[in-house]
Design a protein around this motif. Structure first.
Motif, PDB file in Angstrom:
ATOM      1  N   ALA A   3      10.510  57.113  -0.072  1.00 24.16           N
ATOM      2  CA  ALA A   3      11.311  57.429   0.757  1.00 24.16           C
ATOM      3  C   ALA A   3      12.943  57.604   0.068  1.00 24.16           C
ATOM      4  O   ALA A   3      13.466  58.743   0.141  1.00 24.16           O
ATOM      5  CB  ALA A   3      11.354  56.853   2.152  1.00 24.16           C
ATOM      6  N   PRO A   4      13.313  56.686  -0.533  1.00 23.00           N
ATOM      7  CA  PRO A   4      14.706  56.711  -1.114  1.00 23.00           C
ATOM      8  C   PRO A   4      14.610  57.941  -2.089  1.00 23.00           C
ATOM      9  O   PRO A   4      15.597  58.602  -2.301  1.00 23.00           O
ATOM     10  CB  PRO A   4      15.005  55.592  -1.744  1.00 23.00           C
ATOM     11  CG  PRO A   4      14.098  54.558  -0.918  1.00 23.00           C
ATOM     12  CD  PRO A   4      12.887  55.221  -0.467  1.00 23.00           C
ATOM     13  N   ALA A   5      13.489  57.921  -2.936  1.00 21.50           N
ATOM     14  CA  ALA A   5      13.451  58.944  -4.144  1.00 21.50           C
ATOM     15  C   ALA A   5      13.432  60.307  -3.666  1.00 21.50           C
ATOM     16  O   ALA A   5      13.996  61.417  -3.945  1.00 21.50           O
ATOM     17  CB  ALA A   5      12.262  58.584  -5.127  1.00 21.50           C
ATOM     18  N   VAL A   6      12.601  60.537  -2.491  1.00 21.95           N
ATOM     19  CA  VAL A   6      12.496  61.632  -1.881  1.00 21.95           C
ATOM     20  C   VAL A   6      13.960  62.062  -1.098  1.00 21.95           C
ATOM     21  O   VAL A   6      14.357  63.294  -1.341  1.00 21.95           O
ATOM     22  CB  VAL A   6      11.301  61.863  -0.709  1.00 21.95           C
ATOM     23  CG1 VAL A   6      11.297  63.185   0.041  1.00 21.95           C
ATOM     24  CG2 VAL A   6      10.159  61.344  -1.265  1.00 21.95           C
ATOM     25  N   ALA A   7      14.450  61.358  -0.404  1.00 17.17           N
ATOM     26  CA  ALA A   7      15.783  61.741   0.032  1.00 17.17           C
ATOM     27  C   ALA A   7      16.587  62.199  -0.969  1.00 17.17           C
ATOM     28  O   ALA A   7      17.449  63.039  -0.736  1.00 17.17           O
ATOM     29  CB  ALA A   7      16.156  60.416   0.725  1.00 17.17           C
ATOM     30  N   ASP A   8      16.743  61.378  -2.120  1.00 18.19           N
ATOM     31  CA  ASP A   8      17.736  61.707  -3.325  1.00 18.19           C
ATOM     32  C   ASP A   8      17.449  62.919  -3.771  1.00 18.19           C
ATOM     33  O   ASP A   8      18.239  63.939  -4.226  1.00 18.19           O
ATOM     34  CB  ASP A   8      17.415  60.735  -4.485  1.00 18.19           C
ATOM     35  CG  ASP A   8      18.605  60.909  -5.400  1.00 18.19           C
ATOM     36  OD1 ASP A   8      19.900  60.771  -5.287  1.00 18.19           O
ATOM     37  OD2 ASP A   8      18.163  61.087  -6.565  1.00 18.19           O
ATOM     38  N   ALA A   9      16.089  63.398  -3.755  1.00 14.63           N
ATOM     39  CA  ALA A   9      15.721  64.815  -4.453  1.00 14.63           C
ATOM     40  C   ALA A   9      16.160  65.770  -3.393  1.00 14.63           C
ATOM     41  O   ALA A   9      16.682  66.747  -3.658  1.00 14.63           O
ATOM     42  CB  ALA A   9      14.187  64.837  -4.474  1.00 14.63           C
TER      43      ALA A   9
END
Length: 378
Positions: A164-170
């Motif tokens: 989730a954090p990596a997707v939000a950052d993307a």
């Protein structure tokens, strides 16, 4: 402007969104050399068409010999109207999950729309039809940007787990890239989740506003050339915006908006437009070449002429068109509707010169054109 996948991925990488290692090649030998450096790969035709995997434009290869053969098959081949001039040889990636992510211009307003779905790797249109609840959208005010907290809240509950954090950052980085590149659409499908919980963009579609070419010369330089038919090329040389569409009802209208509306009504009533042709206030001087181009289309059965005057006068436009009509003497039935500035004089001119009575409404003219072409209206 359609930006090729390899160029779009370079922008993603610059924006901080990871992409697989890849090398562009324009020959089978070059593709094989790239594979020798990368190991097992995907060979991807660089053409701006959808469904490349289904159409055979993306193929896996285990070694340079296979890559050489696949590149030889793809290079020079046509997919739709696009000829393959380059292939992207890209390392194969082990995937734990696939998402669909996009930022696009809002279809009904000035906002940007962020789209996320847990069903990546397939046509988003099919997903919207079969599983609409799997698609999330978030609209962003054009004066602001997608912030990290808003992105985290948007991603929460989508089932991506530790990614989730990596997707939000993307998504934050995609929104920034969309804005900074004057994009109409930035789409990553699939945005893959690795076993380590990282994200990787396996594909990228970037469409940039053509009006931004002067502001984005480096992007414009990479844009895929738009393939033109012989008639489209002739129209471009004359300064006319013309697109062949393969239908049976020709369209002559002043201005892009009115032309699009005319086309929409043709489809709504059960017909198929033969073309898009934008002809504005200079219709008087370009009436003959414009009419010649429309009449030259194969399968043309009827013609709708839709003029609406504001600053451009309809009597001036009709003067030019009736003069061209008299010279060319076409045998295609034509149906006119004329409104706005100069309409009374334009209608009188049409009656006197061509013996044609304009229709009071666009719908009426189009319905008559469909009947003349042998189609029942919807």
């Amino acid at each position: 402007m359609n930006i090729p996948e390899y160029a779009a991925k370079a922008l993603l990488e610059d924006a901080g969104i990871p992409v697989p290692a890849g090398i562009v090649a324009d020959s089978p030998d070059g593709a094989a050399r790239a594979a020798a450096r990368l190991g097992p790969v995907m060979v991807k035709a660089q053409v701006p068409v959808g469904g490349r995997g289904k159409s055979g434009a993306v193929k896996p290869a285990r070694n340079p010999t296979e890559v050489h053969a696949i590149a030889g098959e793809l290079l020079g081949k046509r997919f739709g109207r696009h000829r393959v001039g380059e292939v992207l040889v890209e390392e194969r990636v082990t995937v734990a999950g696939e998402l669909y992510a996009a930022v696009l211009n809002h279809p009904a307003g000035p906002a940007r729309r962020v789209v996320l779905s847990g069903r990546g790797g397939v046509d988003i249109e099919e997903t919207a039809r079969t599983d609409p609840r799997s698609i999330r959208t978030l609209d962003i005010d054009p004066r602001t940007e997608l912030g990290p907290e808003a992105a985290r809240q948007f991603v929460a509950g989508t089932g991506v787990g530790t990614a989730a954090p990596a997707v939000a950052d993307a998504l934050v980085r995609m929104d920034r890239l969309h804005r900074d590149s004057d994009a109409e659409l930035l789409e990553i499908n699939p945005l893959t989740v690795t076993e380590a919980g990282d994200v990787l963009a396996l594909d990228c579609k970037l469409v940039v506003d053509g009006a931004a070419a002067a502001r984005r010369p480096s992007l414009a330089a990479t844009a895929a050339p738009e393939p033109l038919t012989e008639l489209e090329r002739a129209a471009r040389d004359l300064g006319l915006q013309f697109v062949e569409l393969g239908g049976e009802v020709g369209v002559l209208a002043n201005g892009a908006g009115l032309t699009m509306t005319t086309m929409d009504v043709i489809v709504h009533l059960g017909g198929r437009p033969a073309n898009f042709l934008e002809i504005g206030g200079d219709a008087y001087t370009k009436a003959r070449p414009a009419l010649e181009i429309v009449l030259a289309q194969r399968g043309l059965r009827s013609l709708v002429v839709n003029f609406c005057g504001a600053f451009a006068r309809t009597d001036v436009m009709v003067d030019g068109l009736t003069g061209a009509w008299t010279e060319l003497q076409p045998d295609v039935p034509a149906f006119f509707t004329i409104d706005g500035t100069g309409a009374a004089a334009a209608r009188r001119m049409l009656r006197e010169r061509l013996g044609l009575e304009p229709y009071p409404t666009m719908d009426g003219a189009i319905a008559a054109a469909l009947r003349a072409g042998g189609r029942e209206t919807a």
